[in-house]
Design a protein around this motif. Structure first.
Motif, short mmCIF file in Angstrom:
data_model
loop_
_atom_site.label_atom_id
_atom_site.label_comp_id
_atom_site.label_asym_id
_atom_site.label_seq_id
_atom_site.Cartn_x
_atom_site.Cartn_y
_atom_site.Cartn_z
N GLY A 28 0.99 -1.06 -0.12
CA GLY A 28 0.18 0.41 0.25
C GLY A 28 1.11 1.17 -0.26
O GLY A 28 2.41 0.61 -0.51
N VAL A 29 0.62 2.69 -0.10
CA VAL A 29 1.11 3.64 0.06
C VAL A 29 1.74 3.65 1.03
O VAL A 29 1.06 4.81 2.24
N LEU A 30 3.02 3.13 1.90
CA LEU A 30 3.17 3.67 3.33
C LEU A 30 4.79 4.08 2.51
O LEU A 30 5.33 3.68 1.92
N TYR A 50 -0.68 9.41 3.23
CA TYR A 50 -0.97 8.86 1.66
C TYR A 50 -1.87 8.84 1.69
O TYR A 50 -2.36 8.96 0.40
N ILE A 51 -2.62 7.99 2.09
CA ILE A 51 -4.01 7.60 2.13
C ILE A 51 -5.18 8.35 3.37
O ILE A 51 -6.53 7.28 3.88
N HIS A 52 -4.50 9.10 4.06
CA HIS A 52 -5.62 9.47 4.68
C HIS A 52 -6.83 9.87 4.65
O HIS A 52 -6.86 11.35 3.56
N ARG A 53 -7.69 9.91 4.85
CA ARG A 53 -9.45 10.28 4.53
C ARG A 53 -10.43 10.61 5.68
O ARG A 53 -11.57 11.42 6.33
N THR A 360 10.49 -9.12 8.39
CA THR A 360 9.00 -8.51 9.36
C THR A 360 8.26 -7.64 9.15
O THR A 360 6.95 -7.66 9.45
N MET A 361 8.17 -6.65 7.48
CA MET A 361 7.24 -5.91 7.21
C MET A 361 5.59 -7.24 7.28
O MET A 361 5.12 -6.93 8.25
N ALA A 362 6.07 -8.32 6.28
CA ALA A 362 5.22 -9.15 6.22
C ALA A 362 4.13 -9.46 7.56
O ALA A 362 3.75 -9.65 7.15
N THR A 363 5.73 -9.94 8.43
CA THR A 363 4.83 -10.11 9.75
C THR A 363 3.95 -9.35 10.19
O THR A 363 3.21 -9.89 10.88
N LEU A 364 4.28 -8.27 9.91
CA LEU A 364 3.37 -7.55 10.78
C LEU A 364 1.87 -7.19 10.52
O LEU A 364 0.96 -7.37 11.09
N ASP A 365 1.92 -7.29 9.34
CA ASP A 365 0.73 -7.95 8.22
C ASP A 365 -0.01 -5.91 8.57
O ASP A 365 -1.30 -5.98 8.84
N LEU A 366 0.41 -5.54 7.73
CA LEU A 366 0.60 -4.05 7.85
C LEU A 366 -0.73 -4.01 6.58
O LEU A 366 -1.21 -4.02 5.82
N VAL A 367 -2.38 -3.17 7.22
CA VAL A 367 -2.48 -2.47 6.47
C VAL A 367 -2.93 -1.16 6.63
O VAL A 367 -3.84 -0.06 7.28
N ILE A 368 -2.35 -0.37 5.48
CA ILE A 368 -2.25 1.19 5.40
C ILE A 368 -3.71 1.82 5.74
O ILE A 368 -3.13 2.28 6.55
N PRO A 369 -4.82 1.70 5.28
CA PRO A 369 -5.70 2.57 5.17
C PRO A 369 -5.81 2.17 7.39
O PRO A 369 -7.11 2.91 7.14
N ASP A 370 -6.24 1.35 7.76
CA ASP A 370 -6.13 0.98 9.05
C ASP A 370 -5.35 2.01 10.00
O ASP A 370 -5.78 2.73 10.63
N ILE A 371 -3.83 2.40 9.10
CA ILE A 371 -2.62 3.00 9.81
C ILE A 371 -3.18 4.52 9.36
O ILE A 371 -3.65 5.04 10.27
N ASP A 372 -3.14 5.24 8.53
CA ASP A 372 -3.54 6.43 7.97
C ASP A 372 -5.17 6.35 7.89
O ASP A 372 -5.84 7.97 9.19
#
Lengths: 373, 158
Positions: A28-30, A50-53, A360-372
């Protein structure tokens, strides 16, 4: 900029590189600003937004029914669970008791969502560390769940099924049959995941001892979900603060002690087994009854503050509503699991290589819209 | 600990609760709420984590709130040992230059969450090592989650 002289008389120098916002491993856009010396990581600084709404600001002008539909755009792989979180908060505030039928269906749908999210994660996790086949296996099995969801609520992504007071409509007549078909199918396919990837020597070398997070740090950084549980930290909201019908079933909390990438990987694999067990315990016992309790067309919450935690596929999602008694929340906060999990990335990546960072990033399983959000 | 026991336990830490504006409340919330003057926030928070009785080692939510006249920060804390939950609130009336002590040295998760609050509410966290905007660009003007924020172009008001 720091310059050091190493033994062979070559100069070693730190420099910056950008990873993302369009890098495939960032999902995603991180954008990550890496400070590296050779290939050794000195610092990882995430650049967000980058994807903050501004979902929290939008909530302040929307009705509670509308807010439900914003939340599945946060962590889009846990849509149903996010929707459920808002519905539970509103129902608790209204002191509205939903029928048992609703609770059981919500739990089944929630666990199906978790399996769908974990299969997708497993596919991209393999792909990130160089095993492309896993991607197709993961998507093949997720497809069956998406078909069930499509039949149930009409969508395959950003799904909406929960509403304050219950469900939009009753489950499809095929629902029970198809869920059982999926469980039968997946009980055979999940061991294939282990045969294909888990035992692979290259995969184990990429993940064992990489990105180690201690239990103490996990708690301090507010880690939750499989990231926390991979570090021997019991943080399953379903165990500690049960909601919907989760108190009617027995399941084990998947916990590993090593705290490395491989531990987080094993936690998610075990969670898929546990989710299947939860679904099997409930699928033949969906109680008869109504699928919703009618609410007023305009929902006004009483004056006060309301907090609800749920366990999404990524960890603890918190919904915090401050109400002044009007039809809109005065302040609405979503405590997203992704932001807290991302905040520890710098801490566990220092000293590793760029390839380790990808694992490491793969095992954190980040979804960027959830962060933003 | 139960809410009554927590209230009694924490109330004993300060000789003069009135001077630090220490107040307990359970009204309109499912948790025990504590409010405190921002000057004494860090002291209270440090004790809440390190005291054996409270042991609130998990900061699971950090929220900025604009109350109109005041700006506030709300901390949701949980103990992974005792499993009790406590909410700490602090308010500042200074809207021009609001300041609250950072708690990122107590809970590492506060680092990002305080940056988010600074980004959207403009509350400055003293002794934060990297206090800059988290989501918005550095040149952004104003703090969007404040109630008096105006953006006639981009905001759709119903």
């Amino acid at each position: 900029m720091e310059t050091t002289i190493v033994n062979n008389n070559f100069k070693s120098e730190e420099y910056f590189i950008n990873m993302g916002p369009q890098h495939p491993a960032t999902h995603g856009v991180l954008r990550l600003l890496l400070t590296i010396d050779g290939e050794i990581i000195k610092k990882v600084e995430p650049d967000l937004g980058y994807i903050h709404r501004s979902i929290e600001k939008m909530c302040e002008r929307d009705s509670y029914q509308q807010i439900v539909h914003l939340t599945d755009r946060m962590d889009y792989l846990s849509s149903h669970i996010n929707n459920e979180a808002v519905c539970l908060t509103v129902e608790n505030a209204l002191e509205l008791e939903v029928p048992d039928r609703v609770k059981v269906i919500r739990t089944i749908i929630g666990e199906l969502t978790r399996i769908a999210s974990h299969t997708l994660w497993w596919g991209v996790m393999g792909m990130d560390v160089g095993a492309l086949t896993t991607y197709f296996y993961g998507f093949r099995d997720r497809e069956m769940i998406n078909d069930i969801f499509e039949e149930t609520c009409g969508a395959r992504l950003t799904m909406n099924y929960n509403i304050p007071g219950g469900l939009m409509h009753d489950v499809h007549p095929n629902f029970v049959k198809r869920v059982k078909e999926f469980i039968t199918h997946f009980r055979i396919k999940l061991p294939e995941y282990d045969r294909l990837l888990t035992g692979n020597v290259i995969f184990q070398k990429r993940t064992k001892g990489v990105g180690v997070l201690t239990r103490e740090d996990a708690i301090s950084f507010g880690a939750s979900g499989p990231v926390g549980r991979g570090s021997n930290y019991s943080c399953d909201v379903r165990k500690h603060h049960p909601y919907s019908a989760i108190d009617k079933v027995t399941f084990n909390e998947a916990i590993k002690t090593e705290g490395d990438c491989f531990a987080r990987y094993q936690v998610r694999i075990q969670e898929m087994w546990e989710s299947m067990s939860i679904i099997e315990q409930l699928i033949d016992k969906i109680p008869e009854g109504d699928y919703q309790v009618p609410t007023n067309a305009v929902i006004k919450l009483p004056k006060g503050e309301f907090y609800q935690k749920v366990e999404t596929a990524r960890g603890e999602l918190g919904v915090y509503i401050i109400s002044t008694g009007t039809k809109n929340p005065y302040r609405m906060k979503f405590r997203s699991p992704g932001l807290s999990n991302l905040s520890l990335l710098n801490h566990i990546s220092i000293g590793g290589k760029i390839g380790d960072l990808v694992a490491t990033m793969a095992t954190l399983d980040l979804v960027i819209p959830d962060i933003d959000r | 600990m139960t809410n009554e026991a927590l209230q009694k336990h924490i109330g004993g830490w300060f000789s003069d609760p009135g001077a630090v504006k220490l107040e307990f409340s359970e009204e309109g919330s499912q948790f025990l709420n504590i409010s405190i003057h921002p000057d004494y926030l860090h002291e209270l928070m440090w004790s809440l984590k390190h005291n054996k009785g409270t042991h609130l080692d998990y900061l699971f939510c950090l929220t900025g709130v604009d109350w109109g006249k005041e700006l506030g920060v709300v901390y949701h804390l949980e103990s992974t040992v005792h499993r009790h939950i406590l909410v700490v609130k602090t308010l500042t009336e200074d809207r021009e230059n609001p300041e609250v002590d950072s708690v990122q040295d107590i809970w590492a998760t506060a680092n990002f969450h305080e940056r988010e609050v600074y980004d959207f509410f403009g509350i400055k966290f003293n002794s934060h090592p990297n206090l800059k905007r988290l989501f918005l660009t550095d040149e952004w003007e104003g703090f969007p989650l404040r109630k008096d924020y105006v953006d006639e172009v981009n905001m759709v008001v119903k």
